[in-house]
Design an enzyme around this catalytic site. Structure first.
Site, PDB file in Angstrom:
ATOM      1  CG  ASP A   1     -14.654  -4.329   5.026  1.00 59.68           C
ATOM      2  OD1 ASP A   1     -15.566  -4.299   5.511  1.00 59.68           O
ATOM      3  OD2 ASP A   1     -14.227  -4.100   3.841  1.00 59.68           O
ATOM      4  NE  ARG A   2      -8.432  -6.526   5.779  1.00 59.78           N
ATOM      5  CZ  ARG A   2      -7.398  -6.351   4.913  1.00 59.78           C
ATOM      6  NH1 ARG A   2      -6.668  -7.166   4.872  1.00 59.78           N
ATOM      7  NH2 ARG A   2      -7.676  -5.689   4.093  1.00 59.78           N
TER       8      ARG A   2
ATOM      9  CB  CYS B   1      -7.667  -3.140   7.860  1.00 56.13           C
ATOM     10  SG  CYS B   1      -9.314  -2.372   7.900  1.00 56.13           S
ATOM     11  CB  SER B   2      -7.198  -0.902   3.585  1.00 53.63           C
ATOM     12  OG  SER B   2      -6.250  -2.199   3.484  1.00 53.63           O
TER      13      SER B   2
ATOM     14  CG  ASN C   1      -2.480  -0.492   1.064  1.00 57.71           C
ATOM     15  OD1 ASN C   1      -2.872   0.169  -0.144  1.00 57.71           O
ATOM     16  ND2 ASN C   1      -2.629  -1.520   1.251  1.00 57.71           N
TER      17      ASN C   1
ATOM     18  N   GLY D   1     -10.413   0.764   7.326  1.00 57.65           N
ATOM     19  CA  GLY D   1     -10.927   0.761   8.777  1.00 57.65           C
ATOM     20  C   GLY D   1     -12.452   0.597   8.689  1.00 57.65           C
TER      21      GLY D   1
END
Lengths: 593, 652
Positions: free
Chosen positions: B342-343, B337-338, B249, B340
């Site tokens: 989901d994970r 996470c990416s 990323n 913020g």
């Protein structure tokens, strides 16, 4: 005294390896009492035996006199282990000495109940001596020096009744047998079949001479005998060993007559062979075989392949190994689980038993079950089929009776099959966990029908342990004949009687039991079968929360029974109904007044 | 409605996928919201399937007996229909395809769903959960944390809720600056505060650090979070992605916190895979659960190959790591996470369940979902394909959270107030769009759509029916229910969630459920207790006025709803063995039984007479055995007799 190599020890540390999370190491400083010449005295100081007990500790002295006979030593040895927190019955099966560096050694002890223990012992010499003592004590060969012969708990007497049932009792209690079946004493001196009990139930139209001839045509003399008569339609399940047709297709008139006598002219019967068709074919080369269509016209053969012997034992070893290593990642664990094939064996055992039960209940046909020797898979299938069909066998007592009838009396060679359990490095030819597989199948039934069985998982676990190492004589030897010649009946206690009457009986009872008269058909979809964590992960922390849940269930059920009055089982709202109606009557009377 | 071409088809066969001979014939209706199948039998049993639950419709090639239609639902249920006419089948497929993929929010069922409820009640229902009260309940010290008005009207971040909790020491400049340095403006804010240790769980999206960029405001923000926990000297930054993904990323100008720039942070990667991996994994798992009579090996291989349990373990591991840091080390954690949503949501909510006993209650789990998922902008409509959209956005993120909770329930049977049914119900509601709670992708979208005015809230509905969702083993004073849960995450503790992924077997599980039995036992105990006291009262009254002539109606003993003995009929049918019973409506098992088992169990007259199935079962003798052979798949060589015997002779 060949077992005693060590006399003086201090600060031995016992822990459970591979379970770093449990810090319940026990410390046992063992001291020499020195001044008592000729005695070895061992002081065991137990710290934190139970977490709740705290480090209070208790002392115990064992005086082992050199001149005492070996048996006393053995019993003392196991007494010592019991004090250390092992049940006396968890005989060790293999011992390794590790870490030879420095002045201390480590012993890893792998037990038959799948537990692994680690002893840290200061002093290399002592360590080796202890290891060889344990090794020697855990591999006793002779039946007569086995622990059950010396197990004499105060509350039991050798005069207590032994065993729960006998073929005679069975026969006299089952009225539906009377017109077509009879008791035969043909095997009273075990000459016809050494692995059968002395009394057998056979078709009444067949005389003993025919039986003797039929027995010669079956491997090990295990001719077809009755094991279950269905309460709904009087169809029967029989079991035997394979017929000795051999390569040149011998036949035996008497054997054919015997089977024909079971069914009417027009009827059909099923022979469920626990080998694949191919294996059955191959068996002919070594003198075995199967019932061919032309000779047994009314019998239809169904082949269901079930593994046995070495394959099953290796499967168990692989599974236990996989369960013993928590460091595996998910993929590895699942592939090891698959690789062990244990669940596949559970699956095929359950579905074969289902097939037999279905033939009897749905198709109303009698069934003969056999594999090759008729002492392993055959018994497994007939036992599970009876549990599916017969409500009486699902009670606590009924289940033990079933095991006694189908495994102990029917001659499952416990001594050969359950000698070393899963950790053995000596690959024994006769070792095979058939009985463990049976218990697993019963557990699957219990899990799918949590209300239908009167006994609990704890009973299955107890039986799994007792089959491999027991204080009781029930599982000693390979058949009734051997038990007779070793005096097992006279000199040991009966496990089944003990379980039925013992103080901890309650823990073997399923609090949710609701009797049902119906057949319980287990699902054999792989999604529905699970690893028996209670057994295979018994010694991980996993078990603890489950115990709490079990206690909670008991609390709820007990609260319930308290409120419903002193009722034994949960399914009698009748009683409190009575008390309430009494009260209603009283109120009515009062109203009238 | 314009999309319905054929509203009614007769003589349709609903096929039982496990035992085809148990299939039933009936009429299929298509309404604007449901597909309805009504059996022709006397019972007129109805099966209703919401269009919004339909995931896909397959039409295998037509056979002489008719055209088959397979409807796969998003809650893993499958319905297989056999229609006599191919044209009808095509029409139904076309209509259903269109109806199950609405293009606008306005077409969703929740906007047409009108339960009998007036405006006031509806508003009250929407106020059922109050997030501000929830943050107060956590006991957040007001000298350390406060609500910032920065996101009023969603000015700073349009996917966050308007009320955000931030450290009191963070000035508006820091907040705005930090938001600018975070992907989509999702700055670090408070998600959960642990009163015992004063440590906090915060959440954000990834920083826009690229290879070298830094933001003093963002660094100050993290510093402020750490300082809000006075006892600690460092804080964790948990990046829930695999490290490789995080590094990749950076090339896109995003990435992770540079430990050199931020003082006293400890960076930790967890390695939960992205939504695409999860989507594929779940599809494989569903295929495994859908297999018809697989062998044990096939099943376990499929389970391993799907990788699903591995992913569940990763999510749970993330939660365990955070919970440990907060409860044992007393250190605050920032999770991202990416984006913020989901994970991060998974990790925060799993950690909260582990840390906080309240979230293990029915209401608590609702609050948790409302807080960590709904308000913080989990993209429900994208992830669960509420509208016809990009299939790459779909992913079972919430499913994984629910499964983590389920795995925990398996490990701690006494720790949760709710049962498996509650989780399954939640799962269905998340996909079904019957209520407005899970519509849209953020709070702002929901406000713009006036969801609160136009739809209903599911929470009060679930709360009213909570009796059905109670775990009988739960007791708030029990050891497992208190304190922090410390699950074991060795692989052998993870199980295949049968009730979710093998719906065909769901019926089998219903036959004898210990938890239902226990619930019933418990209820009965309570009822008896109450009755006893009422009788005693009455007795006292009566004794008091002996000459009373009042003729009371006996409040019948017989009407007491005693626990039903497990339905005999459910056990009796031997079809159960290889077949599975279609899940009976749940109410049935609770129905009050008026016939007390007054006879002693020995007589056992009832079960025998209540065994009508038996005859019918015996009538198809051959099929029974045939059935069996098809199922005992390990018995590969079930040779029929004549052949094998011939072979024998040939050999000999």
């Amino acid at each position: 005294m060949r077992w005693r190599r060590e006399s003086s020890l201090s600060s031995v540390v016992l822990s459970r390896p591979k379970c770093p999370a449990s810090h319940t190491a026990h410390h046992f400083p063992l001291k020499d009492k020195g001044q008592n010449n000729g005695f070895v005295s061992l002081f065991l100081l137990l710290y934190g035996k139970r977490k709740s007990a705290g480090p209070t500790g208790s002392q115990l002295a064992l005086y082992v006199e050199e001149t005492r006979p070996l048996m006393v030593l053995i019993s003392l040895f196991f007494f010592m282990l019991a004090v250390c927190g092992f049940p006396a019955s968890s005989y060790f099966i293999s011992v390794f000495c590790l870490r030879t560096t420095g002045s201390s050694g480590t012993i890893i002890i792998k037990c038959k109940d799948l537990r692994i223990l680690q002893l840290d012992i200061p002093g290399m010499e002592e360590c080796l001596n202890i290891a060889s003592s344990i090794e020697a004590l855990s591999s006793l060969e002779s039946v007569a020096v086995m622990y059950p012969f010396f197990h004499r708990p105060r509350e039991l007497s050798l005069k207590d009744p032994r065993g729960l049932s006998s073929p005679e009792q069975d026969y006299t209690q089952t009225e539906r047998l009377w017109d077509r079946w009879r008791l035969s004493k043909v095997n009273s001196d075990f000459s016809v079949c050494p692995s059968y009990p002395d009394t057998l139930i056979v078709p009444s139209s067949i005389d003993d001479d025919t039986l003797i001839k039929a027995a010669r045509f079956r491997q090990g003399g295990r001719f077809p005998v009755l094991c279950y008569c269905h309460h709904r339609n009087s169809m029967v399940i029989m079991r035997s060993s394979q017929p000795l047709t051999g390569a040149n297709r011998k036949r035996c008139r008497e054997d054919e007559l015997l089977l024909q006598a079971v069914i009417d002219e027009s009827e059909m019967g099923y022979v469920v062979d626990t080998r694949s068709a191919q294996q059955a074919q191959q068996a002919r080369m070594t003198g075995g075989g199967f019932e061919s269509k032309s000779c047994y016209q009314n019998w239809k053969r169904l082949h269901r392949h079930m593994e046995r012997g070495k394959v099953l034992q290796e499967s168990l070893i692989k599974l236990v190994e996989a369960c013993g290593d928590p460091s595996h990642n998910m993929d590895r664990w699942l592939s090891k689980l698959e690789n062990s094939k244990w669940l596949t064996h559970v699956h095929s055992a359950l579905s074969t038993a289902g097939l037999v039960a279905e033939c009897v209940e749905r198709d109303s046909h009698s069934v003969l079950v056999h594999g090759s020797e008729g002492t392993d898979t055959t018994l497994l299938v007939t036992t599970v089929a009876q549990l599916i069909l017969d409500p009486a066998s699902r009670t606590f007592r009924g289940f033990l009776e079933l095991l006694e009838k189908e495994w102990v009396q029917a001659g499952h060679p416990f001594q050969l099959r359950c000698a070393r359990s899963a950790y053995s490095h000596a690959r024994l030819r006769q070792e095979c966990p058939s009985f463990l597989l049976l218990l697993d199948c019963v557990w699957q039934l219990w899990r799918q029908f949590p209300l239908a069985l009167e006994f609990s998982e704890a009973l299955l676990l107890r039986l799994a342990q007792e089959a491999y190492a027991s204080d009781y004589g029930t599982f000693l030897c390979n058949n009734e004949q051997e038990r007779g010649s070793f005096g097992v009946r006279e000199n040991t206690h009966c496990l089944f009687q003990f379980l039925l009457n013992c103080a901890e009986r309650e823990q073997y009872i399923n609090p949710l039991y609701e009797p049902t008269d119906l057949a319980i058909w287990p699902s054999v979809q792989p999604q529905s079968l699970q690893l028996w964590t209670g057994l295979f992960l018994r010694w991980t922390e996993h078990a603890e929360n489950m115990n709490e849940a079990r206690e909670e269930i008991w609390t709820i059920v007990k609260e319930h029974t308290e409120r419903t009055g002193p009722v034994e089982t949960t399914h009698t709202p009748l009683k409190h109904c009575d008390t309430f109606s009494a009260m209603e009557n009283l109120t009515d009377e009062l109203t009238i007044l | 409605m314009e999309h319905i071409r054929t509203p009614k088809v007769e003589n349709v066969r609903l096929i039982d996928r496990l035992t085809p001979r148990k299939s039933v014939v009936g009429t299929l209706y298509l309404s604007s919201t449901h597909t309805i199948f009504v059996e022709n039998s006397d019972a007129r049993k109805e099966t209703w399937v919401l269009h919004s639950l339909v995931g896909s419709i397959e039409r295998p090639p037509t056979t002489p007996s008719g055209s088959t239609l397979i409807i796969r639902c998003k809650n893993v249920q499958v319905y297989q229909l056999l229609l006599p006419q191919e044209k009808d089948c095509m029409d139904i497929q076309a209509s259903l395809t269109r109806l199950s993929r609405p293009e606008r929010y306005g077409e969703l069922f929740c906007f047409s769903y009108q339960p009998n409820m007036d405006k006031e009640e509806r508003e009250k229902a929407w106020r059922f959960l109050d997030l501000r009260a929830e943050f107060n309940r956590m006991g957040i010290p007001s000298n350390l944390w406060h609500i910032t008005p920065a996101n009023h009207e969603y000015r700073v971040c349009d996917t966050y809720p308007s009320e955000l909790y931030v450290p009191k020491s963070a000035t508006p400049a820091i907040i705005v600056g930090s938001a600018k340095f975070r992907s989509r403006g999702r700055l670090p804010v408070l998600s959960y505060f642990h009163r015992d240790t004063s440590a906090a769980v915060c959440r954000s999206s990834q920083p826009l650090s690229g290879f070298s960029a830094r933001s003093p405001e963002d660094e100050q923000m993290l510093q402020a979070i750490m300082k809000s926990n006075p006892a600690s000297e460092y804080m964790y930054v948990v990046d829930t992605r695999p490290k490789l993904n995080a590094v990749a990323n950076r090339a896109a100008g995003k990435g992770y916190e540079n430990e050199d720039h931020y003082t006293n942070i400890r960076l930790h990667f967890i390695g939960i895979e992205n939504i695409h991996v999860m989507r594929n994994s779940q599809q494989k798992l569903i295929d495994v659960g859908d297999l018809r009579s697989p062998s044990m090996g096939d099943f376990l291989w499929g389970l391993e190959n799907s990788g699903w349990l591995k992913h569940i373990k990763a999510v749970l591991d993330a939660g365990v790591f955070i919970a440990k840091a907060v409860a044992e080390e007393g250190v605050s954690v920032l999770v991202h996470c990416s984006d913020g949503w989901d994970r991060t949501a998974q990790a925060c909510s799993v950690a909260s369940v582990l840390l906080e006993p309240y979230y293990r209650t029915i209401k608590g789990l609702m609050v948790l979902i409302e807080k960590d998922w709904v308000s913080f902008g989990h993209k429900f409509s994208h992830r669960y394909a509420h509208l016809d959209g990009d299939p790459k956005e779909v992913s079972p993120v919430m499913d994984q959270f629910l499964e983590c909770v389920w795995q925990l329930m398996e490990q701690f049977p006494c720790a949760f107030e709710f049962n498996e049914r509650f989780l399954l119900q939640l799962h269905t509601h998340i996909h079904s769009c019957q209520y407005g709670n899970f519509i849209c992708n953020s709070q702002k979208e929901r406000r713009d759509l006036r969801i609160c005015e136009r739809t209903h809230s599911v929470w009060p509905h679930l709360w009213e029916n909570r009796v059905e969702y109670l775990n009988p083993l739960y007791r708030s004073d029990h050891g497992q229910s208190k304190g922090v849960l410390r699950p074991i995450t060795t692989p052998y503790c993870f199980k295949f969630w049968k009730a979710m992924y093998s719906p065909a077997e769901r019926g089998v599980a219903l036959r004898q459920s210990p938890s239902d039995c226990l619930t019933a036992v418990r209820e009965e105990s309570q009822q008896l207790e109450e009755e006893l006291s009422s009788h005693q009262e009455r007795l006292v009254q009566l004794v008091g006025r002996k000459t009373s002539t009042a003729t009371r109606k006996r409040n019948g003993v017989t009407e007491r709803p005693y626990r039903t003995i497990p339905k005999e009929s459910e056990l009796t049918s031997p079809q159960d063995y290889f077949a599975c019973v279609s899940p009976a409506p749940r109410g049935e098992s609770h129905a009050p039984s008026f016939t007390l088992p007054l006879k002693s169990p020995g007589t056992a007259a009832t079960p025998k007479s209540s065994d009508p199935d038996d005859l019918s079962a015996c009538s198809d003798i051959e099929s029974g055995v045939a059935d069996l052979s098809s199922h005992a798949s390990s018995a590969c060589d079930d040779t029929k007799d004549p052949d094998s015997d011939e072979a024998v002779y040939a050999n000999a």
